[in-house]
Write an enzyme that holds these catalytic residues in place. Structure first.
Site, PDB file in Angstrom:
ATOM      1  N   HIS A 168     -82.003  80.408  -5.910  1.00 33.59           N
ATOM      2  CA  HIS A 168     -81.739  80.286  -7.345  1.00 33.59           C
ATOM      3  C   HIS A 168     -80.755  81.368  -7.797  1.00 33.59           C
ATOM      4  CE1 HIS A 168     -83.072  79.458 -11.609  1.00 33.59           C
ATOM      5  NE2 HIS A 168     -82.640  80.695 -11.757  1.00 33.59           N
ATOM      6  N   GLU A 169     -81.024  82.617  -7.438  1.00 36.71           N
ATOM      7  CA  GLU A 169     -80.161  83.704  -7.903  1.00 36.71           C
ATOM      8  C   GLU A 169     -78.776  83.632  -7.244  1.00 36.71           C
ATOM      9  OE1 GLU A 169     -81.033  85.148 -10.474  1.00 36.71           O
ATOM     10  OE2 GLU A 169     -83.141  84.582 -10.421  1.00 36.71           O
ATOM     11  N   HIS A 188     -76.802  81.179  -9.166  1.00 33.63           N
ATOM     12  CA  HIS A 188     -76.221  81.706 -10.413  1.00 33.63           C
ATOM     13  C   HIS A 188     -74.854  82.332 -10.121  1.00 33.63           C
ATOM     14  CE1 HIS A 188     -79.060  80.976 -13.560  1.00 33.63           C
ATOM     15  NE2 HIS A 188     -80.050  81.607 -12.984  1.00 33.63           N
ATOM     16  N   TYR A 218     -74.319  81.502 -20.855  1.00 35.57           N
ATOM     17  CA  TYR A 218     -75.763  81.579 -20.664  1.00 35.57           C
ATOM     18  C   TYR A 218     -76.541  81.530 -21.984  1.00 35.57           C
ATOM     19  CZ  TYR A 218     -79.873  82.647 -17.855  1.00 35.57           C
ATOM     20  OH  TYR A 218     -81.092  82.584 -17.206  1.00 35.57           O
ATOM     21  N   GLU A 249     -79.006  77.258 -15.764  1.00 33.19           N
ATOM     22  CA  GLU A 249     -80.347  77.390 -15.177  1.00 33.19           C
ATOM     23  C   GLU A 249     -80.675  76.202 -14.275  1.00 33.19           C
ATOM     24  OE1 GLU A 249     -82.995  79.283 -14.691  1.00 33.19           O
ATOM     25  OE2 GLU A 249     -81.669  80.869 -15.351  1.00 33.19           O
ATOM     26  N   ASP A 279     -85.483  82.656 -25.717  1.00 36.97           N
ATOM     27  CA  ASP A 279     -84.957  82.374 -24.381  1.00 36.97           C
ATOM     28  C   ASP A 279     -83.485  81.933 -24.445  1.00 36.97           C
ATOM     29  OD1 ASP A 279     -84.956  81.832 -21.586  1.00 36.97           O
ATOM     30  OD2 ASP A 279     -85.641  79.776 -21.923  1.00 36.97           O
ATOM     31  N   HIS A 324     -84.224  78.408 -20.133  1.00 39.40           N
ATOM     32  CA  HIS A 324     -85.221  78.067 -19.105  1.00 39.40           C
ATOM     33  C   HIS A 324     -86.139  76.935 -19.575  1.00 39.40           C
ATOM     34  CE1 HIS A 324     -84.291  82.324 -18.094  1.00 39.40           C
ATOM     35  NE2 HIS A 324     -84.478  81.951 -16.849  1.00 39.40           N
TER      36      HIS A 324
HETATM   37 ZN   LIG Z   1     -82.075  81.622 -13.467  1.00 46.55          ZN
END
Ligand SMILES: [Zn+2]
Length: 353
Positions: free
Chosen positions: A174-175, A178, A189, A198, A271, A276
Site C-alpha cells: 500500500h505505502e 502511494h 490527497y 487511497e 479524514d 480513507h
Molecule cells: Zn494510504
C-alpha cells in the site's frame, strides 16, 4: 499553500480510527497513550507540507532529493526515535539480520518492487530506479505506517491494537503504491482525488500480496490490514475491498465507515474529506471488475488508468479513463473483449456512472 493542495503524507491507519482509539477509555483500553501520540504525530506530519512547523525536529522537515539508481532497497532502523534514516541496517543483497521486522520490511518492499517490475515493467517507485527506502522502528509504539514522499515509514504498533506494521505485505504494498501514484497521476490527497489515491494504494497493495501468496481473485480475502491486527482484535481488518463497511466493528476502533455505493458518500471534512472512507466505493468497483476479468486483467487496466489520470481527477474521471484504457487493452488483445462493458458495469453498480 492551500490545505486542499496535494499532501504527501499518506497514512495507512485513518485518523478517525486513531482518534477513536485515543478516546476509548476504561479497563479494556490497552494504552490510550500510544493512540494519542500517534494521532498527534500523524497530524503534525500531515501538516508538514502546509506550513513551517518550528516545533518539529529538523529530521522531520528535512528534504532529501531522491537519486536515480538501481531500485535497491535500503532498510533503516530508527531505533524508536522520531527521526528518519537513523541507521542503515540492511541494503540490497545483504544477508538477513537478527531483527524480524527488518527482514520483513526488506522482503515485502522487494515483493512490491518486483510486482511492478514483473507485471507492469516498472523500474521502482519512480520508473527511474529510485532507491526503496524503508524505515522501521519509527517512534514509540507508533500505530501507523506512511509514505512521506521519499520513503516508507513503519511503526511498531503497541502489540495490543496493532502489531508491527512490517508484518504485512499489504501495508508495504500500500505505502509503496502511494509512491507510484505520486510519480504517475499524483492524485491530490483530499476529497475524491484523495480517495482515488487511497484506492489505488489498496488495489495494488492487495495485488502485491496476492502475487506474493500465489492467490487469485477467488482465493484472496480482499482485506487490507488484517495481518497487523493484534491477537485481541483477531479477525478484524482496516478495510474490506469486497464488502466496504464490514472490516471492523468493536469498541476500540469503532465501526468501519466505508460506503460501498455513492448513496453512502461521505462529504464531511474528516479524514481530508473522506480519503480513507469514500475509497471503499472505488475499491468495490475494482473488486467487481476483478471478479469478471481476473486479478491480472483488472490490474492491467487499473495500472494503465493510473498513467492517464491527473492530480484533480474525480470518480467520474476515473470511470471514464479506466473504461477507455479497458477498450484499448481489449483492442490489443491484452484483456478480454468485453472489458470496457465490465468496467462501466462495475462503476454503474457502485453508483458512479
Ligand atoms: Zn494510504
Amino acid at each position: 499553500m492551500s490545505s486542499r493542495q496535494s499532501q504527501v503524507h499518506c497514512s495507512f491507519v485513518p485518523p478517525m480510527v486513531l482518534e477513536h482509539l485515543a478516546r476509548a477509555s476504561g479497563t479494556d483500553t490497552p494504552d490510550p497513550g500510544a493512540a494519542q501520540r500517534t494521532a498527534v504525530v500523524s497530524q503534525q506530519l500531515r501538516g508538514l507540507r502546509q506550513s513551517a512547523s518550528p516545533d518539529l525536529p529538523s529530521a522531520l522537515t528535512g528534504v532529501v532529493q531522491p537519486r536515480p539508481g538501481k531500485g535497491d532497497r535500503a532498510i533503516y532502523d530508527d531505533q524508536n526515535t522520531w527521526e528518519f534514516d537513523k541507521e542503515l541496517v540492511r541494503g540490497e543483497a545483504d544477508p538477513a539480520v537478527g531483527a524480524q521486522n527488518v527482514n520483513q520490511a526488506y522482503d515485502y518492499s522487494g515483493a512490491a518492487r518486483d510486482y511492478y517490475k514483473t507485471r507492469h515493467g516498472r523500474d521502482s517507485l519512480d520508473h527511474n530506479g529510485m532507491t526503496v527506502n524503508v524505515n522501521v522502528n519509527f517512534g514509540v509504539d507508533f500505530l501507523n505506517a506512511f509514505w512521506d514522499g521519499i520513503r516508507l515509514v513503519l511503526g511498531n504498533g503497541d502489540g495490543q491494537i496493532f502489531v508491527d506494521f512490517a508484518a504485512s505485505p499489504d501495508v508495504l504494498g500500500h505505502e509503496f503504491s502511494h509512491g507510484v501514484v505520486q510519480f504517475t497521476a499524483n492524485l491530490e490527497y483530499w476529497g475524491q482525488s484523495g480517495a482515488l489515491n487511497e484506492s489505488f494504494a489498496d488495489v495494488f497493495g492487495s495485488l502485491i500480496e496476492q502475487d506474493l501468496k500465489g492467490e487469485d481473485f477467488e482465493s484472496a480475502n480482499w482485506l487490507v490490514g488484517d495481518e497487523i491486527m493484534a491477537p485481541g482484535l483477531y479477525g478484524e481488518a482496516l478495510r474490506s475491498m469486497a464488502h466496504p463497511g464490514t472490516a471492523y466493528d468493536n469498541p476500540l476502533m469503532g465501526k468501519d465507515p466505508q460506503p460501498d455505493h455513492m448513496n453512502g458518500y461521505y462529504s464531511g471534512p474528516e479524514d481530508n474529506y473522506g480519503v480513507h472512507i469514500n475509497s471503499g466505493i472505488i475499491n468495490r468497483a475494482f473488486y467487481l471488475t476483478a471478479q469478471e476479468l481476473g486479478t491480472e486483467g483488472a490490474g492491467r487496466i487499473w495500472y494503465a488508468g493510473l498513467q492517464n489520470l491527473w492530480p484533480t481527477a474525480v470518480f467520474t474521471d476515473a470511470a471514464q479513463v479506466l473504461s477507455a484504457q479497458a477498450r484499448i487493452l481489449a483492442r490489443d488483445g491484452v484483456v478480454e473483449r468485453q472489458a470496457t462493458q465490465v468496467v462501466r458495469g462495475a462503476f454503474r453498480t457502485v453508483g458512479v456512472l
